[in-house]
Structures are given as structure tokens and as C-alpha cells.
Design a protein around this motif. Structure first.
Motif, short mmCIF file in Angstrom:
data_model
loop_
_atom_site.label_atom_id
_atom_site.label_comp_id
_atom_site.label_asym_id
_atom_site.label_seq_id
_atom_site.Cartn_x
_atom_site.Cartn_y
_atom_site.Cartn_z
N GLY A 114 0.84 -1.19 0.00
CA GLY A 114 0.00 0.00 0.00
C GLY A 114 0.87 1.23 0.00
N LEU A 115 0.32 2.36 -0.41
CA LEU A 115 1.08 3.59 -0.49
C LEU A 115 1.65 3.95 0.87
CD1 LEU A 115 1.91 5.79 -2.51
CD2 LEU A 115 -0.11 7.08 -1.79
N SER A 116 2.97 4.14 0.95
CA SER A 116 3.62 4.40 2.22
C SER A 116 4.98 5.02 1.97
CB SER A 116 3.78 3.12 3.03
OG SER A 116 4.61 2.19 2.33
N LEU A 117 5.51 5.66 3.00
CA LEU A 117 6.88 6.17 2.93
C LEU A 117 7.84 5.04 3.27
CD1 LEU A 117 6.45 9.64 4.70
CD2 LEU A 117 6.71 9.19 2.25
N PRO A 118 8.98 4.97 2.61
CA PRO A 118 9.94 3.89 2.90
C PRO A 118 10.58 4.07 4.26
CG PRO A 118 10.89 5.47 1.36
CD PRO A 118 9.45 5.85 1.52
N SER A 119 10.85 2.96 4.91
CA SER A 119 11.55 2.99 6.20
C SER A 119 13.01 2.61 5.99
CB SER A 119 10.89 2.01 7.18
OG SER A 119 10.93 0.68 6.66
N TRP A 120 13.84 2.98 6.95
CA TRP A 120 15.27 2.67 6.89
C TRP A 120 15.68 2.01 8.20
CZ3 TRP A 120 19.03 2.52 3.34
CH2 TRP A 120 20.36 2.42 3.79
N PRO A 121 16.48 0.96 8.20
CA PRO A 121 17.14 0.38 7.03
C PRO A 121 16.18 -0.47 6.19
CG PRO A 121 17.68 -0.91 8.96
CD PRO A 121 16.89 0.28 9.45
N PHE A 122 16.53 -0.65 4.93
CA PHE A 122 15.74 -1.52 4.06
C PHE A 122 15.79 -2.94 4.58
CE2 PHE A 122 17.14 1.56 0.54
CZ PHE A 122 16.10 2.43 0.84
N THR A 123 14.72 -3.67 4.35
CA THR A 123 14.63 -5.04 4.84
C THR A 123 14.33 -5.99 3.68
OG1 THR A 123 12.27 -4.76 5.33
CG2 THR A 123 13.83 -4.30 7.11
N ASP A 124 14.40 -7.27 3.98
CA ASP A 124 14.06 -8.31 3.02
C ASP A 124 13.71 -9.55 3.82
OD1 ASP A 124 14.13 -10.29 0.85
OD2 ASP A 124 15.15 -8.74 -0.30
N TRP A 125 12.91 -10.41 3.22
CA TRP A 125 12.52 -11.63 3.91
C TRP A 125 13.61 -12.68 3.91
CZ3 TRP A 125 6.89 -12.41 1.67
CH2 TRP A 125 6.08 -11.41 2.19
N SER A 126 14.61 -12.54 3.09
CA SER A 126 15.62 -13.60 3.00
C SER A 126 16.99 -13.02 2.77
CB SER A 126 15.28 -14.56 1.85
OG SER A 126 15.53 -13.95 0.59
N ASP A 127 17.99 -13.69 3.36
CA ASP A 127 19.38 -13.31 3.10
C ASP A 127 19.71 -13.47 1.63
OD1 ASP A 127 19.61 -12.86 5.77
OD2 ASP A 127 20.74 -14.67 6.21
N GLU A 128 19.24 -14.56 1.03
CA GLU A 128 19.55 -14.84 -0.38
C GLU A 128 18.96 -13.79 -1.31
OE1 GLU A 128 19.71 -18.65 1.93
OE2 GLU A 128 18.30 -16.98 1.76
N GLY A 129 17.73 -13.37 -1.01
CA GLY A 129 17.11 -12.34 -1.84
C GLY A 129 17.84 -11.01 -1.73
N ALA A 130 18.20 -10.62 -0.50
CA ALA A 130 18.91 -9.36 -0.29
C ALA A 130 20.30 -9.40 -0.92
CB ALA A 130 19.04 -9.07 1.20
N ALA A 131 20.91 -10.59 -0.94
CA ALA A 131 22.25 -10.73 -1.52
C ALA A 131 22.26 -10.39 -3.00
CB ALA A 131 22.76 -12.16 -1.32
N VAL A 132 21.12 -10.54 -3.65
CA VAL A 132 21.02 -10.22 -5.08
C VAL A 132 20.45 -8.82 -5.30
CG1 VAL A 132 19.87 -10.83 -7.24
CG2 VAL A 132 20.78 -12.63 -5.76
N SER A 133 19.33 -8.51 -4.65
CA SER A 133 18.61 -7.27 -4.97
C SER A 133 19.33 -6.03 -4.46
CB SER A 133 17.19 -7.32 -4.39
OG SER A 133 17.22 -7.41 -2.98
#
Length: 447
Positions: free
Chosen positions: A259-278
Motif C-alpha cells: 500500500g502507499l507508504s513512505l519507505p523505512s530505513w534500514p531496508f529489509t528483506d525476507w531472505s538473506d539470499e534475496g537481499a544478496a542479489v537485490s
């Protein structure tokens, strides 16, 4: 050549995954290659933990992990409200319909998906014809989330349909462009990004070529026609199948936490593997991409004569805008979480085009400095920031090596270039086999 190489790559991934199902073989790498295990709780909930056990053999049952199970439900019930959750309206129907018509099981549709991807790769290669060396085509097989084409997801169908549409665009065959983008936008909810990308691209192209307002407007209408038609077709189909709202697929996004929202910091991800790429890709490419787009705007509006541009330039604009658009959409709708971005950013012909196109362009020294700085920032953020601890895994190094080849491959000695390319390909074979096993065991990688 690209399709044959992709087929060999897929066979090597299957062989690697099969070998690691053997206890003795897995024992050789178990210290650095953990696997996932799903644990079902008495209350019906479940969790996934990392363990050290051999890889899991694929079956029709475990091939329905994550979104594959949702696509399978849509295949069977076609959005029927009395059998399905309203959140399923967020998924577009073409892939489930193809699966339904094929009469294939989960493993069978996965094989078909990979074949569609290989055909799409061949189409992307045709866009370049014989303009670049073969080693640069091999870069397209090194996308760090290529595993997505080996499972029952919609990315393979999206890839081949977009590839056909782009081929029609470059070769000025409008009927092929229309069919390709119509089918692509009936496969995945990418129409919002594509509409904006085409409008900006057509305006910049028109300014650059000093086209009349009428011509620019006609180009915009021609390019948006298949996108709008596809979205309307999906809306009508979902409404006929019981959707409460005309644009139910937009409302259904809220069921998935968007939904429309302001981004929070730090960025997050559900997986280490996904964050390692994106996250390396996001930090490495977003700012240079925005800078490049700003320069294109400057070139377009300045009064001095500039060289006219063609459809190849339009494709470059679309690819950059599609990448940036996905990043901005995630920032503004996912509360600072980049889940799914690993595949959304890398598993399209736009990314494949950028890989080979950037490798094809002779970049001036200042551009190399910008890219080097972006790579350095990516390394620091992904590998050394404490909030991303543990995410400097194989995916990050794969991204860095791939970037090095794209940006500087032409300037490396031949022996070093092919040595790095060999390392990237071998690393990606192991990485892809690992991600495929994560999918089979419900690892927190795929959404």
C-alpha cells in the motif's frame, strides 16, 4: 547459440542438484551450503530453519511451494470466490490458464517454463544480431535468479512475451509488438510501470528527434494500446469470476501488505539470499540510472542539433525505466521492504538487454568512475553494514563479478576475461541449484 548454452546451463544445474542429494557428496560442501527444513507446528502454523542435510529431490508436491501453490489454485478454480482467498486476485491469469490448457503437472510445467525461457533468450539475442562477441551473450545466462524459470512461476511466460514484443518494436512489426505486450501484461501486473516507461520514453524520443506533438501522441497511443487492452481483459475476466471491484487486482495488493507508504530505513528483506542479489543491484545501478536519465532529458531539451535516435535507443530507455520503476514502486508501497525484488529486477528481457547493451557500449572514463563508485558503495552496504550481517553470500559475489564483466570486460586481457566468466558461470550453476533446493524446502526466498 544462446538457447543451446542455456540448455547446457540448465542441465548442469540439474546435475549439480542431483549430486548434492547424495550424502557423501553433500558432506564435501555442507560446512558452507546449509539447506532449509520446514517444521509443521501442532496449531497448523509452520516455520523454516536452516539445517545441514542433503538436497531434496523434486516431486509434484514440493514443486508447489510458495506462489506456485497459488498459481495452481487459480489453474484449478479460476478465481472462484467460494474456493479461493480474495488475495489471489493480485495474480494475473495467463500463466494459470496456460498451465490449465497444457494438462501438465508441476514438474512438467516447470520444464515447459525453462524451454519458454530459452526461446525468449534466443529472441533477445536476435535483437543484437551479430553486433557483439559471443562471450557477451553468455552474460544473459548468469542472471543471479535464473532459477525462477525452473519452477511453476509466471516469469518464464513474461520473459518470452516481453522478448517477442521488444523484437517487434525494434524490427518495426507492430502486430508482434502488440501481441507480445498484450500477453505479457495479462501474465503479470507490470502495466503500471510499463505505461509510465513508454510515456517518458516516447516524449524523450520525440524531443530528441524533433518530432511533432501529433507524432509523439500517436506513438504513445500505439505503445499503450496493448497494455491497456490486456489490463482491461484481466479486469473483465476477474469481474466475471466474482471480483467485488472492477479493479480487484489493485485492492488485493493490500492483502499482501502492499500500500502507499513512505519507505523505512534500514531496508529489509525476507531472505538473506534475496537481499544478496537485490540490494547490490539497487545500490549499484539506481543512482547511475537516474543520472543517465537526467542526461537524456538534458540532451532532449537543449537547442543544439543532436544525433537522432532509433528504436534501439527506445529499448535502452525502457529497460532503464523498468528497472528504476520497480525500485521506486517497492520503496513507495512495501514500507522499505524489498521482498521479491531479486526476481522482479533480474528476471526480464529488460535486464538481459541491459547486461549485453552495457557490455556493448564504449563508456567514457567518467562513466567508468561513476560505476566504480557505485560498486564500491554496494560492497560497503551489503558486505559491511551491521544490519545486513550474513547477507554477503554467493549472490552478492555473483552480482559483483557479473558487474565487473559488464563494465570492464572489454578492457580485461582475454585470458582474465574468460577466467572471470568461467567463475561466474560455475558459481551461478551452484547458486541456482542451491536456490532450487531452497524452493523445494520452503526456504524464505520466494514470494
Amino acid at each position: 547459440m544462446v538457447a543451446v548454452g542455456g540448455l547446457l546451463f540448465g542441465l548442469m544445474v540439474v546435475l549439480c542438484h542431483h549430486l548434492l542429494q547424495n550424502e557423501k557428496v553433500y558432506a564435501l560442501v555442507s560446512s558452507c551450503v546449509p539447506t532449509y527444513q520446514r517444521v509443521d507446528n501442532p496449531d497448523g502454523s509452520w516455520a523454516v530453519s536452516k539445517v545441514r542435510q542433503p538436497f531434496t529431490a523434486p516431486t509434484d508436491s514440493n514443486m508447489l511451494s510458495w506462489d506456485a501453490g497459488h498459481y495452481n489454485d487459480i489453474r484449478q478454480y479460476l478465481y472462484s470466490p467460494d474456493k479461493m482467498w480474495v488475495g489471489y486476485f493480485a495474480f494475473f491469469p495467463l500463466f494459470p490458464l496456460l498451465w490449465r490448457l497444457s494438462q501438465l503437472g508441476p514438474i512438467g510445467i516447470a520444464v515447459l517454463n525453462y524451454l519458454l525461457y530459452l526461446i525468449g533468450l534466443a529472441v533477445v539475442a536476435l535483437i543484437f544480431c551479430k553486433d557483439i562477441p559471443r562471450w557477451k551473450f553468455l552474460l544473459m545466462m548468469c542472471a543471479p535468479m535464473v532459477v525462477i524459470y525452473m519452477i511453476p512461476y509466471s516469469e518464464a511466460l513474461f520473459f518470452i512475451t516481453i522478448a517477442l514484443g521488444l523484437y517487434g518494436l525494434v524490427r518495426q512489426r507492430y502486430w508482434l509488438f502488440f501481441v507480445g505486450f498484450f500477453l505479457a501484461c495479462a501474465t503479470r501486473a507490470a502495466g503500471n510501470i510499463l505505461v509510465v516507461a513508454f510515456v517518458i520514453s516516447d516524449v524523450l524520443m520525440g524531443l530528441r528527434n524533433r518530432d511533432s506533438f501529433t507524432k509523439v501522441l500517436l506513438n504513445i497511443l500505439r505503445h499503450l494500446a496493448p497494455i491497456v487492452a490486456a489490463v482491461l481483459a484481466v479486469v473483465v475476466l476477474q469481474h466475471l469470476r466474482g471480483a467485488e471491484h472492477w479493479f480487484e487486482y489493485v485492492v488485493a495488493q493490500q492483502q499482501w501488505g502492499k500500500g502507499l507508504s513512505l519507505p523505512s530505513w534500514p531496508f529489509t528483506d525476507w531472505s538473506d539470499e534475496g537481499a544478496a542479489v537485490s540490494q547490490p543491484l539497487i545500490f549499484m545501478l539506481t543512482m547511475p540510472a537516474l543520472l543517465w536519465l537526467a542526461l537524456q532529458l538534458r540532451y532532449a531539451v537543449r537547442r543544439e542539433d543532436v544525433e537522432p535516435v532509433d528504436d534501439r535507443y527506445l529499448l535502452r530507455l525502457l529497460s532503464v525505466l523498468f528497472f528504476v520503476g520497480n525500485v521506486l514502486l517497492a520503496l513507495l508501497t512495501q514500507h522499505g521492504s524489498f521482498f521479491s525484488q531479486a526476481r522482479l529486477l533480474t528476471c526480464t528481457p529488460f535486464f538481459a538487454f541491459l547486461l549485453v547493451d552495457m557490455a556493448d557500449v564504449k563508456k567514457p572514463s567518467w562513466w567508468q568512475i561513476v560505476l566504480l563508485a557505485a560498486m564500491a558503495v554496494a560492497v560497503l552496504i551489503v558486505c559491511f553494514m551491521p544490519y545486513l550481517h550474513g547477507r554477503a553470500v554467493a549472490g552478492s559475489w555473483l552480482v559483483f563479478l557479473l558487474a565487473a564483466l559488464v563494465f570492464f570486460g572489454d578492457r580485461l586481457p582475454v585470458w582474465l576475461r574468460y577466467s572471470v566468466l568461467s567463475v561466474v558461470v560455475l558459481l551461478n550453476i551452484g547458486w541456482t541449484a542451491y536456490l532450487f533446493n531452497c524452493f523445494l524446502t520452503n526456504g524464505y526466498i520466494f514470494t
